[in-house]
Design a protein around this motif. Sequence first.
Motif, mmCIF file in Angstrom:
data_model
loop_
_atom_site.group_PDB
_atom_site.id
_atom_site.type_symbol
_atom_site.label_atom_id
_atom_site.label_comp_id
_atom_site.label_asym_id
_atom_site.label_seq_id
_atom_site.Cartn_x
_atom_site.Cartn_y
_atom_site.Cartn_z
ATOM 1 N N LEU A 168 5.568 16.384 -1.949
ATOM 2 C CA LEU A 168 6.326 16.411 -0.694
ATOM 3 C C LEU A 168 5.811 15.384 0.309
ATOM 4 O O LEU A 168 6.593 14.833 1.093
ATOM 5 C CB LEU A 168 6.314 17.810 -0.103
ATOM 6 N N ILE A 169 4.527 15.107 0.276
ATOM 7 C CA ILE A 169 3.985 14.051 1.137
ATOM 8 C C ILE A 169 4.568 12.708 0.724
ATOM 9 O O ILE A 169 5.014 11.917 1.569
ATOM 10 C CB ILE A 169 2.447 14.032 1.091
ATOM 11 N N ALA A 170 4.606 12.428 -0.577
ATOM 12 C CA ALA A 170 5.189 11.166 -1.070
ATOM 13 C C ALA A 170 6.663 11.107 -0.704
ATOM 14 O O ALA A 170 7.154 10.049 -0.288
ATOM 15 C CB ALA A 170 5.001 11.053 -2.580
ATOM 16 N N ASP B 69 0.832 -1.208 0.000
ATOM 17 C CA ASP B 69 0.000 0.000 0.000
ATOM 18 C C ASP B 69 0.865 1.257 0.000
ATOM 19 O O ASP B 69 0.575 2.224 -0.705
ATOM 20 C CB ASP B 69 -0.930 0.013 1.211
ATOM 21 N N GLY B 70 1.932 1.242 0.786
ATOM 22 C CA GLY B 70 2.829 2.388 0.840
ATOM 23 C C GLY B 70 3.504 2.647 -0.494
ATOM 24 O O GLY B 70 3.661 3.795 -0.914
ATOM 25 N N GLN B 71 3.888 1.587 -1.172
ATOM 26 C CA GLN B 71 4.508 1.747 -2.484
ATOM 27 C C GLN B 71 3.521 2.327 -3.487
ATOM 28 O O GLN B 71 3.885 3.170 -4.321
ATOM 29 C CB GLN B 71 5.052 0.407 -2.974
ATOM 30 N N GLN B 72 2.283 1.898 -3.410
ATOM 31 C CA GLN B 72 1.255 2.457 -4.291
ATOM 32 C C GLN B 72 1.038 3.942 -4.000
ATOM 33 O O GLN B 72 0.922 4.753 -4.925
ATOM 34 C CB GLN B 72 -0.064 1.698 -4.125
ATOM 35 N N VAL B 73 0.998 4.284 -2.732
ATOM 36 C CA VAL B 73 0.772 5.680 -2.345
ATOM 37 C C VAL B 73 1.898 6.573 -2.850
ATOM 38 O O VAL B 73 1.652 7.624 -3.452
ATOM 39 C CB VAL B 73 0.604 5.804 -0.814
ATOM 40 N N VAL B 74 3.161 6.166 -2.618
ATOM 41 C CA VAL B 74 4.270 7.030 -3.032
ATOM 42 C C VAL B 74 4.403 7.104 -4.550
ATOM 43 O O VAL B 74 4.929 8.085 -5.069
ATOM 44 C CB VAL B 74 5.616 6.634 -2.383
ATOM 45 N N PHE B 75 3.935 6.092 -5.264
ATOM 46 C CA PHE B 75 3.967 6.166 -6.723
ATOM 47 C C PHE B 75 2.880 7.089 -7.252
ATOM 48 O O PHE B 75 3.118 7.899 -8.151
ATOM 49 C CB PHE B 75 3.829 4.782 -7.364
ATOM 50 N N TRP B 76 1.662 6.970 -6.711
ATOM 51 C CA TRP B 76 0.528 7.698 -7.284
ATOM 52 C C TRP B 76 0.336 9.108 -6.755
ATOM 53 O O TRP B 76 -0.333 9.927 -7.402
ATOM 54 C CB TRP B 76 -0.760 6.894 -7.119
ATOM 55 N N LEU B 77 0.893 9.456 -5.599
ATOM 56 C CA LEU B 77 0.726 10.818 -5.089
ATOM 57 C C LEU B 77 1.273 11.886 -6.041
ATOM 58 O O LEU B 77 0.585 12.896 -6.263
ATOM 59 C CB LEU B 77 1.361 10.961 -3.706
ATOM 60 N N PRO B 78 2.467 11.729 -6.616
ATOM 61 C CA PRO B 78 2.900 12.749 -7.582
ATOM 62 C C PRO B 78 1.958 12.870 -8.790
ATOM 63 O O PRO B 78 1.733 13.973 -9.291
ATOM 64 C CB PRO B 78 4.293 12.274 -8.016
#
Length: 114
Positions: free
Chosen positions: A106-108, A56-65
Amino acid sequence: MPDRHPNWTGHRVGYAITVGVVALAGAVVSIVSGVLFVGASAGCGGSHGRFVCSVDGQQVVFWLPWAGWVLAIVSAVVYAVIAAGRSRLPWPGLGIGAVVYAVPFLIAYSIAAP
């Protein structure tokens, strides 16, 4: 109602071209940063409790930008439409879009950073 600015059409065309170029650059930054942010999980082992170490974390950091990219484009265009209705120049919309893009980026980054 006539436009107050003498070269209003030129500003609209120039703004549209600029938003397109900046959006293309933002797409490149989003894909590169998304891959790099996901790569931050490479050092994760079974004992790491960092969010980026999870799927889930990997998905979040990929899709946030990417979410920031879409929101930045929308906010820049919405500002331009509002500015046109008030006979103002659209150029501050680029700054607004940059700020809107920076927040999820910046959140990612903060999630992916060690």
